[in-house]
Design a protein around this motif. Structure first.
Motif, mmCIF file in Angstrom:
data_model
loop_
_atom_site.group_PDB
_atom_site.id
_atom_site.type_symbol
_atom_site.label_atom_id
_atom_site.label_comp_id
_atom_site.label_asym_id
_atom_site.label_seq_id
_atom_site.Cartn_x
_atom_site.Cartn_y
_atom_site.Cartn_z
ATOM 1 N N HIS A 1 12.010 57.898 35.954
ATOM 2 C CA HIS A 1 12.590 58.401 34.713
ATOM 3 C C HIS A 1 13.988 57.839 34.443
ATOM 4 C CE1 HIS A 1 13.303 61.066 31.353
ATOM 5 N NE2 HIS A 1 14.457 61.403 31.909
ATOM 6 N N CYS A 2 14.914 58.032 35.380
ATOM 7 C CA CYS A 2 16.306 57.665 35.129
ATOM 8 C C CYS A 2 16.709 56.320 35.715
ATOM 9 C CB CYS A 2 17.240 58.755 35.632
ATOM 10 S SG CYS A 2 17.341 58.900 37.437
ATOM 11 N N GLY A 3 15.924 55.790 36.645
ATOM 12 C CA GLY A 3 16.208 54.484 37.211
ATOM 13 C C GLY A 3 17.157 54.467 38.400
ATOM 14 N N ILE A 4 17.675 55.624 38.791
ATOM 15 C CA ILE A 4 18.589 55.686 39.924
ATOM 16 C C ILE A 4 17.861 55.313 41.212
ATOM 17 C CG2 ILE A 4 18.227 58.117 40.463
ATOM 18 C CD1 ILE A 4 21.205 58.383 40.997
ATOM 19 N N LEU A 5 18.572 54.680 42.130
ATOM 20 C CA LEU A 5 18.003 54.306 43.415
ATOM 21 C C LEU A 5 17.970 55.538 44.319
ATOM 22 C CD1 LEU A 5 17.010 51.752 44.881
ATOM 23 C CD2 LEU A 5 19.310 51.501 45.811
ATOM 24 N N THR B 1 10.882 54.776 51.606
ATOM 25 C CA THR B 1 11.438 53.504 51.177
ATOM 26 C C THR B 1 12.388 53.730 50.019
ATOM 27 O OG1 THR B 1 9.642 53.132 49.625
ATOM 28 C CG2 THR B 1 9.351 52.254 51.838
ATOM 29 N N LEU B 2 13.201 52.749 49.735
ATOM 30 C CA LEU B 2 14.069 52.811 48.570
ATOM 31 C C LEU B 2 13.251 52.476 47.332
ATOM 32 C CD1 LEU B 2 17.344 51.060 49.742
ATOM 33 C CD2 LEU B 2 17.028 53.464 49.219
ATOM 34 N N ALA B 3 13.516 53.196 46.271
ATOM 35 C CA ALA B 3 12.815 52.952 45.008
ATOM 36 C C ALA B 3 13.706 53.398 43.861
ATOM 37 C CB ALA B 3 11.499 53.718 44.973
ATOM 38 N N ASN B 4 13.370 52.950 42.673
ATOM 39 C CA ASN B 4 14.055 53.410 41.478
ATOM 40 C C ASN B 4 13.261 54.556 40.880
ATOM 41 O OD1 ASN B 4 14.787 50.350 41.691
ATOM 42 N ND2 ASN B 4 16.393 51.333 40.487
ATOM 43 N N ASP C 1 7.616 59.756 42.614
ATOM 44 C CA ASP C 1 8.201 58.582 41.969
ATOM 45 C C ASP C 1 9.519 58.932 41.277
ATOM 46 O OD1 ASP C 1 6.105 56.922 42.707
ATOM 47 O OD2 ASP C 1 4.987 57.315 40.874
ATOM 48 N N TYR C 2 9.953 60.204 41.401
ATOM 49 C CA TYR C 2 11.151 60.686 40.728
ATOM 50 C C TYR C 2 12.223 61.082 41.741
ATOM 51 C CZ TYR C 2 7.927 61.241 36.797
ATOM 52 O OH TYR C 2 7.004 61.025 35.819
ATOM 53 N N CYS C 3 13.512 60.914 41.347
ATOM 54 C CA CYS C 3 14.609 61.424 42.170
ATOM 55 C C CYS C 3 14.549 62.956 42.121
ATOM 56 C CB CYS C 3 15.952 60.911 41.652
ATOM 57 S SG CYS C 3 16.438 61.523 40.016
ATOM 58 N N SER C 4 15.335 63.624 42.939
ATOM 59 C CA SER C 4 15.232 65.081 43.029
ATOM 60 C C SER C 4 15.553 65.779 41.707
ATOM 61 C CB SER C 4 16.123 65.627 44.145
ATOM 62 O OG SER C 4 17.472 65.304 43.888
#
Length: 74
Positions: free
Chosen positions: A8-12, A2-5, A19-22
């Protein structure tokens, strides 16, 4: 997925297991490994000791401690 923010940085981003982007996941993993290695070498250390020796912010240490790794539960 799913899409999420990012936590840490808030990026989509497309959320999988984390829970974190790469980019933030890579940073999170590096801090985790640094903390894990320090605590294994210094099992009686406090959060402030770990902060002073590793440079990881106290807020991040507490976040790591509340996750799967709990080195400061004494």
């Amino acid at each position: 997925m799913t899409l999420a923010n990012c936590k840490h940085c808030g990026i989509l981003f497309l959320r999988g297991k984390s829970d974190y982007c790469s980019e933030c996941q890579t940073s999170h993993d590096r801090m985790y490994m640094k903390l894990r290695d320090y605590v294994r070498s210094h099992p009686q250390s406090t959060v402030m000791d770990a902060h002073a020796k590793t440079g990881i912010p106290v807020s991040k240490l507490l976040e790591l401690g509340s996750e799967e790794f709990t080195p400061f539960s004494r």
